[in-house]
Design a protein around this motif. Structure first.
Motif, PDB file in Angstrom:
ATOM      1  N   PHE A 277      34.477 -41.927  11.938  1.00 16.25           N
ATOM      2  CA  PHE A 277      34.338 -42.022  12.516  1.00 16.25           C
ATOM      3  C   PHE A 277      34.245 -41.304  13.276  1.00 16.25           C
ATOM      4  O   PHE A 277      35.530 -41.795  13.861  1.00 16.25           O
ATOM      5  CB  PHE A 277      34.081 -43.428  13.077  1.00 16.25           C
ATOM      6  CG  PHE A 277      33.165 -44.287  13.939  1.00 16.25           C
ATOM      7  CD1 PHE A 277      31.563 -43.802  14.141  1.00 16.25           C
ATOM      8  CD2 PHE A 277      33.322 -45.362  15.719  1.00 16.25           C
ATOM      9  CE1 PHE A 277      30.217 -44.492  14.213  1.00 16.25           C
ATOM     10  CE2 PHE A 277      32.488 -45.409  16.017  1.00 16.25           C
ATOM     11  CZ  PHE A 277      30.975 -45.421  15.790  1.00 16.25           C
ATOM     12  N   TYR A 286      31.817 -43.537  21.236  1.00 20.05           N
ATOM     13  CA  TYR A 286      30.787 -42.696  21.148  1.00 20.05           C
ATOM     14  C   TYR A 286      32.071 -41.695  21.436  1.00 20.05           C
ATOM     15  O   TYR A 286      32.593 -41.584  21.610  1.00 20.05           O
ATOM     16  CB  TYR A 286      29.948 -43.080  22.630  1.00 20.05           C
ATOM     17  CG  TYR A 286      30.304 -43.191  23.627  1.00 20.05           C
ATOM     18  CD1 TYR A 286      31.111 -42.147  24.118  1.00 20.05           C
ATOM     19  CD2 TYR A 286      30.213 -44.073  23.973  1.00 20.05           C
ATOM     20  CE1 TYR A 286      31.203 -42.041  25.088  1.00 20.05           C
ATOM     21  CE2 TYR A 286      31.044 -44.978  25.774  1.00 20.05           C
ATOM     22  CZ  TYR A 286      31.462 -43.236  26.049  1.00 20.05           C
ATOM     23  OH  TYR A 286      32.573 -43.948  27.498  1.00 20.05           O
ATOM     24  N   LYS A 340      31.009 -39.869  10.401  1.00 14.96           N
ATOM     25  CA  LYS A 340      29.181 -40.624  11.735  1.00 14.96           C
ATOM     26  C   LYS A 340      29.377 -39.873  13.010  1.00 14.96           C
ATOM     27  O   LYS A 340      30.923 -40.012  13.826  1.00 14.96           O
ATOM     28  CB  LYS A 340      29.436 -41.920  11.487  1.00 14.96           C
ATOM     29  CG  LYS A 340      29.265 -42.775  10.463  1.00 14.96           C
ATOM     30  CD  LYS A 340      28.383 -44.102  10.513  1.00 14.96           C
ATOM     31  CE  LYS A 340      28.167 -44.842   9.523  1.00 14.96           C
ATOM     32  NZ  LYS A 340      27.360 -45.446   9.257  1.00 14.96           N
ATOM     33  N   PRO A 342      28.750 -39.893  17.185  1.00 14.76           N
ATOM     34  CA  PRO A 342      27.876 -41.229  18.034  1.00 14.76           C
ATOM     35  C   PRO A 342      27.049 -40.461  19.309  1.00 14.76           C
ATOM     36  O   PRO A 342      28.965 -40.881  20.244  1.00 14.76           O
ATOM     37  CB  PRO A 342      28.399 -42.571  17.644  1.00 14.76           C
ATOM     38  CG  PRO A 342      30.129 -42.323  17.830  1.00 14.76           C
ATOM     39  CD  PRO A 342      29.926 -40.943  17.059  1.00 14.76           C
ATOM     40  N   TYR A 391      19.847 -37.797  10.888  1.00 16.26           N
ATOM     41  CA  TYR A 391      19.560 -38.203  12.705  1.00 16.26           C
ATOM     42  C   TYR A 391      17.796 -38.547  12.593  1.00 16.26           C
ATOM     43  O   TYR A 391      17.557 -38.056  12.399  1.00 16.26           O
ATOM     44  CB  TYR A 391      20.315 -36.927  13.428  1.00 16.26           C
ATOM     45  CG  TYR A 391      19.342 -35.171  12.753  1.00 16.26           C
ATOM     46  CD1 TYR A 391      18.264 -35.153  13.961  1.00 16.26           C
ATOM     47  CD2 TYR A 391      19.540 -35.187  11.917  1.00 16.26           C
ATOM     48  CE1 TYR A 391      17.245 -33.956  13.830  1.00 16.26           C
ATOM     49  CE2 TYR A 391      18.484 -33.688  11.113  1.00 16.26           C
ATOM     50  CZ  TYR A 391      17.752 -33.283  12.533  1.00 16.26           C
ATOM     51  OH  TYR A 391      16.710 -32.915  11.927  1.00 16.26           O
ATOM     52  N   ARG A 426      21.854 -40.776  23.857  1.00 15.12           N
ATOM     53  CA  ARG A 426      23.119 -41.245  22.910  1.00 15.12           C
ATOM     54  C   ARG A 426      22.373 -41.133  21.383  1.00 15.12           C
ATOM     55  O   ARG A 426      21.141 -41.297  21.090  1.00 15.12           O
ATOM     56  CB  ARG A 426      23.430 -42.873  22.791  1.00 15.12           C
ATOM     57  CG  ARG A 426      24.291 -43.330  24.402  1.00 15.12           C
ATOM     58  CD  ARG A 426      24.687 -44.951  24.246  1.00 15.12           C
ATOM     59  NE  ARG A 426      25.478 -44.981  25.307  1.00 15.12           N
ATOM     60  CZ  ARG A 426      26.799 -45.674  25.651  1.00 15.12           C
ATOM     61  NH1 ARG A 426      27.419 -44.992  24.636  1.00 15.12           N
ATOM     62  NH2 ARG A 426      26.912 -45.418  26.701  1.00 15.12           N
ATOM     63  N   LEU A 428      23.205 -40.856  17.196  1.00 16.81           N
ATOM     64  CA  LEU A 428      24.031 -40.504  15.820  1.00 16.81           C
ATOM     65  C   LEU A 428      23.133 -39.830  14.464  1.00 16.81           C
ATOM     66  O   LEU A 428      23.008 -39.618  14.704  1.00 16.81           O
ATOM     67  CB  LEU A 428      23.882 -42.531  15.073  1.00 16.81           C
ATOM     68  CG  LEU A 428      24.690 -42.227  14.202  1.00 16.81           C
ATOM     69  CD1 LEU A 428      26.462 -42.307  14.132  1.00 16.81           C
ATOM     70  CD2 LEU A 428      24.592 -43.983  13.017  1.00 16.81           C
ATOM     71  N   GLU A 430      24.714 -38.775  11.323  1.00 19.54           N
ATOM     72  CA  GLU A 430      25.875 -38.438  10.007  1.00 19.54           C
ATOM     73  C   GLU A 430      25.994 -36.907   9.107  1.00 19.54           C
ATOM     74  O   GLU A 430      24.414 -36.456   8.773  1.00 19.54           O
ATOM     75  CB  GLU A 430      25.055 -39.433   9.553  1.00 19.54           C
ATOM     76  CG  GLU A 430      25.214 -41.198  10.397  1.00 19.54           C
ATOM     77  CD  GLU A 430      24.150 -42.036   9.386  1.00 19.54           C
ATOM     78  OE1 GLU A 430      25.566 -42.411   8.310  1.00 19.54           O
ATOM     79  OE2 GLU A 430      23.611 -42.414   9.085  1.00 19.54           O
TER      80      GLU A 430
END
Length: 453
Positions: A277, A286, A340, A342, A391, A426, A428, A430
């Protein structure tokens, strides 16, 4: 004729200028997280097999003719198998196929069920030849690959189990079964050289031992080839020594000032996957995007002597190994990175942000403030494999893309995705990849915020 001769002379006398280094001032961070504890049966030494025998055995040494060829490591529950070996006609007229066998043994008094979760095995000829490809190709269908290591990791990343593998095998008490019994043919090839790469994810209901073995094809009465039988494989396992010729012996992990030899892997490595993460700090939720015109990188598949200034070695530890093989699973072939990001735009204006995989020049400590690339990448391919990117696009719709990368030494790499992020946005992202065999570490995952024009 004179102008042609003159042109030839000029071409021969004008040296090709070496590519120039380009320093990109980007911060490099170690990768958060760590490898999981799933054991990986890693059979990659000897890579070139000319003498049949045991490639890797985790069986107990009891009752075996060569006890030192057996590492006595039981598997139970989740484990992986990776194997890559090459066959060559030596001498050239000896074109018998070399068979690779993977045998599983149940030492207990009850049946053991082994589920084959994902699996793929390919030859370099004709199933997955090494070919030149663009540096960036969409690969939704999985039809883009260069080399068998590239193809097996693409299949397993998609959750596939190749049809040659059963979904499940049940091993009776104190019995063995073949998981793989496939040839590496060389007949009719120029040069008579071929390789096979295999990646299998398994789950066992009980204890099993595993071995990978190499044996030349047996011959039928009519002269045709046949695969070795289970009894023939068991006889080789019980009575043979290690296959040969042996690879170069690795140098110690510590820097000795001499040329570093990583060696090839033959043993059980600790770790099949690395989940990370990527956030500002362990307490954050984040990852703040870099300032416009700046970039932030995370190291991937770092090795001794190649940590890119992070001091982080990601190479999997070896739980057991043969003394003349690699001290660690350098390169982490077949290991899945699940990352990941963020992303958070904390600026007061809209920003264009890219996420890319790059192949900088290998170094342990950064000699300049940033990563070094080449303005014209060399001819050496350092990464060939498929990456999955997920995404939400700029319209809020979820996207899944499979992208095949072929990067050369020192290549900056194209963006896997480009996001237009409004102020306060924001998003995310991956990124998943199985580190492909035939790649050369390290790489980096880079987030860049484009400079305002």
């Amino acid at each position: 004729m004179l102008p042609l001769l003159l042109n030839l002379t000029l071409a021969q006398s004008t040296p090709t200028l070496p590519p120039e280094e380009v320093v990109q001032p980007q911060i490099v961070r170690p990768l958060p997280g760590q490898l999981d504890k799933v054991p990986v049966f890693n059979s990659n030494s000897p890579e070139l097999v000319l003498k049949e025998g045991i490639l890797l055995s985790t069986f107990p040494p009891d009752g075996k003719k060569v006890p030192t060829a057996h590492l006595n490591f039981p598997f139970r529950g989740r484990f992986d198998i990776f194997a890559h070996h090459i066959a060559k006609a030596e001498p050239p007229e000896n074109v018998r196929s070399l068979y690779i066998g993977i045998i599983l043994h149940n030492p207990s008094s009850a049946p053991v069920t082994v589920n084959v979760l994902q699996a793929a095995s390919y030859l370099s000829q004709p199933e997955a030849p090494f070919i030149q490809l663009p540096s960036f190709t969409e690969n939704i269908l999985g039809t883009v690959f260069s080399g068998p290591g590239d193809r097996i990791t693409s299949d397993v990343l998609r959750g596939k189990r190749q049809e040659i593998f059963p979904a499940q095998i049940v091993i009776p008490p104190r019995q063995s079964q073949m998981l793989l019994n496939l040839p590496i043919p060389v007949k009719g090839l120029t040069p008579p050289l071929n390789g096979r790469s295999t990646l299998i994810r398994l789950r066992s209901s009980g204890t099993v031992y595993a071995a990978s073995l190499a044996m030349f094809a047996q011959t039928n009465p009519d002269g045709s080839e046949r695969a070795p039988t289970l009894d023939e494989w068991q006889n080789l396992l019980n009575n043979s020594d290690l296959a040969g010729p042996r690879d170069k012996i690795p140098t110690p992990l510590e820097d000795t000032g001499k040329p570093r030899v990583y060696g090839r892997v033959a043993g059980v490595a600790s770790g099949s996957g690395w989940r990370a993460f990527l956030v500002d700090n362990p307490q954050a939720r984040y990852l703040t995007i870099p300032q416009p015109g700046q970039a932030l990188s995370y190291a991937l598949s770092t090795v001794h002597g190649g940590s890119l200034g992070t001091s982080q070695i990601q190479s999997a530890n070896m739980l057991v190994r043969y003394p003349d093989t690699a001290y660690r699973a350098h390169g982490n072939y077949g290991i899945q990175y699940s990352l990941k990001l963020p992303l958070y735009n904390n600026t007061q204006s809209s920003q264009t942000v890219s996420v890319a995989i790059q192949t900088p020049l290998k170094e342990d400590s950064l000699v300049k403030p940033g990563l070094r690339f080449l303005n014209t990448p060399s001819n050496q391919v350092f990464f060939r494999g498929t990456v999955r990117v997920r995404y939400n696009d700029d319209r809020g719709k979820p996207q899944t893309q499979f992208i095949h990368l072929m990067q050369k030494k020192g290549q900056l790499g194209e963006p896997l995705t480009l996001l237009n992020m409004p102020a306060g946005d924001r998003r995310l992202v991956e990124v998943d990849l199985i580190y492909p065999p035939d790649a050369t570490p390290p790489q980096v995952l880079t987030v860049t915020t484009q400079a305002k024009s």
